[in-house]
Design a protein around this motif. Structure first.
Motif, PDB file in Angstrom:
ATOM      1  N   ASP A 193      74.318  -2.261  43.845  1.00 23.06           N
ATOM      2  CA  ASP A 193      73.672  -1.011  44.256  1.00 23.06           C
ATOM      3  C   ASP A 193      73.555  -0.084  43.044  1.00 23.06           C
ATOM      4  O   ASP A 193      74.394  -0.158  42.150  1.00 23.06           O
ATOM      5  CB  ASP A 193      74.508  -0.327  45.342  1.00 23.06           C
ATOM      6  CG  ASP A 193      74.390  -1.054  46.678  1.00 23.06           C
ATOM      7  OD1 ASP A 193      73.379  -1.768  46.863  1.00 23.06           O
ATOM      8  OD2 ASP A 193      75.306  -0.922  47.506  1.00 23.06           O
ATOM      9  N   PRO A 194      72.579   0.794  43.024  1.00 16.96           N
ATOM     10  CA  PRO A 194      71.537   1.009  44.032  1.00 16.96           C
ATOM     11  C   PRO A 194      70.317   0.110  43.757  1.00 16.96           C
ATOM     12  O   PRO A 194      70.151  -0.379  42.650  1.00 16.96           O
ATOM     13  CB  PRO A 194      71.164   2.473  43.789  1.00 16.96           C
ATOM     14  CG  PRO A 194      71.323   2.634  42.301  1.00 16.96           C
ATOM     15  CD  PRO A 194      72.468   1.755  41.908  1.00 16.96           C
ATOM     16  N   GLY A 195      69.471  -0.068  44.761  1.00 17.04           N
ATOM     17  CA  GLY A 195      68.151  -0.625  44.499  1.00 17.04           C
ATOM     18  C   GLY A 195      67.342   0.403  43.717  1.00 17.04           C
ATOM     19  O   GLY A 195      67.529   1.605  43.898  1.00 17.04           O
ATOM     20  N   VAL A 196      66.489  -0.075  42.817  1.00 11.10           N
ATOM     21  CA  VAL A 196      65.683   0.834  41.984  1.00 11.10           C
ATOM     22  C   VAL A 196      64.200   0.479  42.166  1.00 11.10           C
ATOM     23  O   VAL A 196      63.629  -0.299  41.398  1.00 11.10           O
ATOM     24  CB  VAL A 196      66.093   0.736  40.497  1.00 11.10           C
ATOM     25  CG1 VAL A 196      65.306   1.733  39.653  1.00 11.10           C
ATOM     26  CG2 VAL A 196      67.595   0.977  40.321  1.00 11.10           C
ATOM     27  N   PRO A 197      63.574   1.021  43.212  1.00  9.31           N
ATOM     28  CA  PRO A 197      62.164   0.691  43.482  1.00  9.31           C
ATOM     29  C   PRO A 197      61.240   1.232  42.395  1.00  9.31           C
ATOM     30  O   PRO A 197      61.578   2.196  41.699  1.00  9.31           O
ATOM     31  CB  PRO A 197      61.868   1.395  44.806  1.00  9.31           C
ATOM     32  CG  PRO A 197      63.180   1.816  45.366  1.00  9.31           C
ATOM     33  CD  PRO A 197      64.121   1.943  44.203  1.00  9.31           C
ATOM     34  N   ASN A 198      60.091   0.618  42.286  1.00 11.11           N
ATOM     35  CA  ASN A 198      59.069   1.056  41.324  1.00 11.11           C
ATOM     36  C   ASN A 198      58.067   2.013  41.958  1.00 11.11           C
ATOM     37  O   ASN A 198      56.955   2.176  41.464  1.00 11.11           O
ATOM     38  CB  ASN A 198      58.362  -0.156  40.727  1.00 11.11           C
ATOM     39  CG  ASN A 198      59.299  -0.978  39.882  1.00 11.11           C
ATOM     40  OD1 ASN A 198      59.896  -0.467  38.937  1.00 11.11           O
ATOM     41  ND2 ASN A 198      59.467  -2.243  40.225  1.00 11.11           N
ATOM     42  N   PHE A 199      58.468   2.621  43.058  1.00 12.57           N
ATOM     43  CA  PHE A 199      57.663   3.667  43.680  1.00 12.57           C
ATOM     44  C   PHE A 199      58.657   4.648  44.295  1.00 12.57           C
ATOM     45  O   PHE A 199      59.830   4.316  44.487  1.00 12.57           O
ATOM     46  CB  PHE A 199      56.725   3.102  44.756  1.00 12.57           C
ATOM     47  CG  PHE A 199      57.433   2.505  45.937  1.00 12.57           C
ATOM     48  CD1 PHE A 199      57.953   1.230  45.879  1.00 12.57           C
ATOM     49  CD2 PHE A 199      57.610   3.236  47.105  1.00 12.57           C
ATOM     50  CE1 PHE A 199      58.632   0.678  46.963  1.00 12.57           C
ATOM     51  CE2 PHE A 199      58.277   2.699  48.202  1.00 12.57           C
ATOM     52  CZ  PHE A 199      58.791   1.405  48.127  1.00 12.57           C
ATOM     53  N   GLY A 200      58.191   5.827  44.574  1.00 10.73           N
ATOM     54  CA  GLY A 200      59.109   6.771  45.200  1.00 10.73           C
ATOM     55  C   GLY A 200      58.705   8.206  44.984  1.00 10.73           C
ATOM     56  O   GLY A 200      57.673   8.499  44.378  1.00 10.73           O
ATOM     57  N   LEU A 201      59.549   9.082  45.517  1.00 11.47           N
ATOM     58  CA  LEU A 201      59.289  10.514  45.439  1.00 11.47           C
ATOM     59  C   LEU A 201      60.345  11.166  44.559  1.00 11.47           C
ATOM     60  O   LEU A 201      61.518  10.812  44.631  1.00 11.47           O
ATOM     61  CB  LEU A 201      59.336  11.128  46.844  1.00 11.47           C
ATOM     62  CG  LEU A 201      58.246  10.643  47.802  1.00 11.47           C
ATOM     63  CD1 LEU A 201      58.526  11.139  49.218  1.00 11.47           C
ATOM     64  CD2 LEU A 201      56.875  11.121  47.318  1.00 11.47           C
ATOM     65  N   PRO A 202      59.925  12.135  43.745  1.00 14.85           N
ATOM     66  CA  PRO A 202      60.901  12.830  42.897  1.00 14.85           C
ATOM     67  C   PRO A 202      61.983  13.484  43.753  1.00 14.85           C
ATOM     68  O   PRO A 202      61.707  13.986  44.844  1.00 14.85           O
ATOM     69  CB  PRO A 202      60.062  13.903  42.186  1.00 14.85           C
ATOM     70  CG  PRO A 202      58.640  13.551  42.413  1.00 14.85           C
ATOM     71  CD  PRO A 202      58.574  12.681  43.629  1.00 14.85           C
ATOM     72  N   GLY A 203      63.205  13.467  43.257  1.00 17.82           N
ATOM     73  CA  GLY A 203      64.290  14.162  43.939  1.00 17.82           C
ATOM     74  C   GLY A 203      64.871  13.421  45.128  1.00 17.82           C
ATOM     75  O   GLY A 203      65.775  13.921  45.797  1.00 17.82           O
ATOM     76  N   ARG A 204      64.359  12.211  45.420  1.00 15.15           N
ATOM     77  CA  ARG A 204      64.846  11.447  46.576  1.00 15.15           C
ATOM     78  C   ARG A 204      65.676  10.256  46.108  1.00 15.15           C
ATOM     79  O   ARG A 204      65.533   9.792  44.990  1.00 15.15           O
ATOM     80  CB  ARG A 204      63.671  10.917  47.405  1.00 15.15           C
ATOM     81  CG  ARG A 204      62.741  11.976  47.927  1.00 15.15           C
ATOM     82  CD  ARG A 204      63.381  12.763  49.081  1.00 15.15           C
ATOM     83  NE  ARG A 204      62.450  13.770  49.585  1.00 15.15           N
ATOM     84  CZ  ARG A 204      61.518  13.533  50.516  1.00 15.15           C
ATOM     85  NH1 ARG A 204      61.384  12.336  51.027  1.00 15.15           N
ATOM     86  NH2 ARG A 204      60.725  14.506  50.915  1.00 15.15           N
ATOM     87  N   GLY A 205      66.505   9.793  47.016  1.00 14.39           N
ATOM     88  CA  GLY A 205      67.283   8.583  46.745  1.00 14.39           C
ATOM     89  C   GLY A 205      68.634   8.897  46.120  1.00 14.39           C
ATOM     90  O   GLY A 205      68.970  10.059  45.865  1.00 14.39           O
ATOM     91  N   PRO A 206      69.422   7.833  45.856  1.00 11.72           N
ATOM     92  CA  PRO A 206      70.764   8.015  45.306  1.00 11.72           C
ATOM     93  C   PRO A 206      70.740   8.763  43.978  1.00 11.72           C
ATOM     94  O   PRO A 206      69.802   8.627  43.185  1.00 11.72           O
ATOM     95  CB  PRO A 206      71.260   6.582  45.091  1.00 11.72           C
ATOM     96  CG  PRO A 206      70.433   5.742  45.993  1.00 11.72           C
ATOM     97  CD  PRO A 206      69.107   6.418  46.124  1.00 11.72           C
ATOM     98  N   LYS A 207      71.792   9.555  43.759  1.00 12.37           N
ATOM     99  CA  LYS A 207      71.900  10.317  42.518  1.00 12.37           C
ATOM    100  C   LYS A 207      72.332   9.389  41.385  1.00 12.37           C
ATOM    101  O   LYS A 207      73.136   8.478  41.572  1.00 12.37           O
ATOM    102  CB  LYS A 207      72.934  11.427  42.702  1.00 12.37           C
ATOM    103  CG  LYS A 207      72.816  12.536  41.688  1.00 12.37           C
ATOM    104  CD  LYS A 207      73.675  13.740  42.106  1.00 12.37           C
ATOM    105  CE  LYS A 207      73.138  15.004  41.459  1.00 12.37           C
ATOM    106  NZ  LYS A 207      73.797  16.198  41.967  1.00 12.37           N
ATOM    107  N   LEU A 208      71.776   9.643  40.205  1.00  7.70           N
ATOM    108  CA  LEU A 208      72.147   8.881  39.010  1.00  7.70           C
ATOM    109  C   LEU A 208      73.311   9.575  38.331  1.00  7.70           C
ATOM    110  O   LEU A 208      73.244  10.782  38.078  1.00  7.70           O
ATOM    111  CB  LEU A 208      70.952   8.790  38.056  1.00  7.70           C
ATOM    112  CG  LEU A 208      69.721   8.087  38.632  1.00  7.70           C
ATOM    113  CD1 LEU A 208      68.511   8.291  37.718  1.00  7.70           C
ATOM    114  CD2 LEU A 208      69.989   6.592  38.819  1.00  7.70           C
TER     115      LEU A 208
END
Ligand code: MG
Length: 259
Positions: A177-192
């Motif tokens: 983890d985490p999955g790192v998609p090649n699409f997405g929205l800024p500010g979303r998903g797990p924190k780096l």
């Protein structure tokens, strides 16, 4: 819960990243019209084993070869074969290794001889999108920032990102983890967070984004059979700027390699 790595762990992963990077360059030296992908896999496997590592794709969930070699419309998980590469083809080598208990993972799409200007552009844009993703991978940002950076760049050229496959965390395991998609929205998903180790790997189709699974059960093709490219590096998240644990410099500084 995603954990960051210790500096001792990162040092081992750095050694492995260099090894994978050099293995990709060994493959690159051999890419030419008339060479088979099985030969490329053999070269990589010999190099990896000679350097005290294990090609961890071999046998991974039953995968039958030491590396993945994906030609033209094959996005990922191409199985090395006896079929010779042809002038104008593109071939992605995706190499994973296990070294001192840690995983390494990188990929590069090579031109075979002279490629068309359209193909050249696909390679350049896909590689540049990887660096856009790396730029976004800083401590405090989110995984969606990486995907957004890759996707918005790729789509501005009229290409598509594959959504069914993604980058990933890496450590002792090839995929963490985490999955790192090649699409997405800024500010979303797990924190780096600082010390996280991740693989960023844009998979880009010249045409539409649909893919299908080959009847061999492994290879993923573009549905419209248009060309695809795939570049992957392993990085550790840091404050301000991610640090690359693998690199393309062994490929791009070697005058014997066409890239
Ligand atoms: Mg990967």
């Amino acid at each position: 819960m995603v954990k960051s790595k210790t500096e001792e762990e990162i040092e081992l992963m750095r050694e492995n990243g260099i090894l994978v990077s050099k293995a990709l360059a060994e493959v690159g030296k051999a890419v030419a019209p008339g060479v088979s992908t099985k030969e490329l896999s053999r070269i990589a496997e010999t190099f990896i084993r000679d350097n005290g590592a294990i090609p961890s794709s071999l046998g991974f969930e039953g995968f039958p070869a030491a590396i993945c070699t994906s030609v033209n419309d094959v996005v990922v998980h191409g199985i090395p074969s006896d079929e010779p590469l042809k002038e104008g083809d593109i071939v992605t080598a995706d190499i994973t290794t296990l070294y001192k208990g840690y995983s390494g993972d990188s990929a590069y799409t090579f031109p075979v001889g002279e490629v068309s200007p359209e193909t050249r552009r696909l390679l350049d844009v896909t590689k540049a999108s990887l660096y856009k993703g790396i730029e976004a991978a800083v401590a405090g940002a989110r995984v969606g920032d990486i995907g957004h950076a890759v996707q918005s760049y790729v789509e501005s050229f009229g290409y598509s990102v594959v959504r069914e496959l993604e980058g990933h965390g890496i450590g002792k395991g090839m995929h963490e983890d985490p999955g790192v998609p090649n699409f997405g929205l800024p500010g979303r998903g797990p924190k780096l967070i600082e010390g996280m180790t991740i693989c960023i790997e844009p998979m880009v189709i010249a045409g539409g984004r649909s893919v299908y699974l080959d009847r061999n059960g492994w290879s993923v093709h573009s549905a419209d059979r248009s060309n695809t490219a795939h570049y992957e590096l392993t990085v550790v998240v840091r404050k301000g700027r991610a640090e690359q644990l693998s690199t393309f410099e062994f490929i791009e500084k070697d005058p014997a390699i066409k890239f």
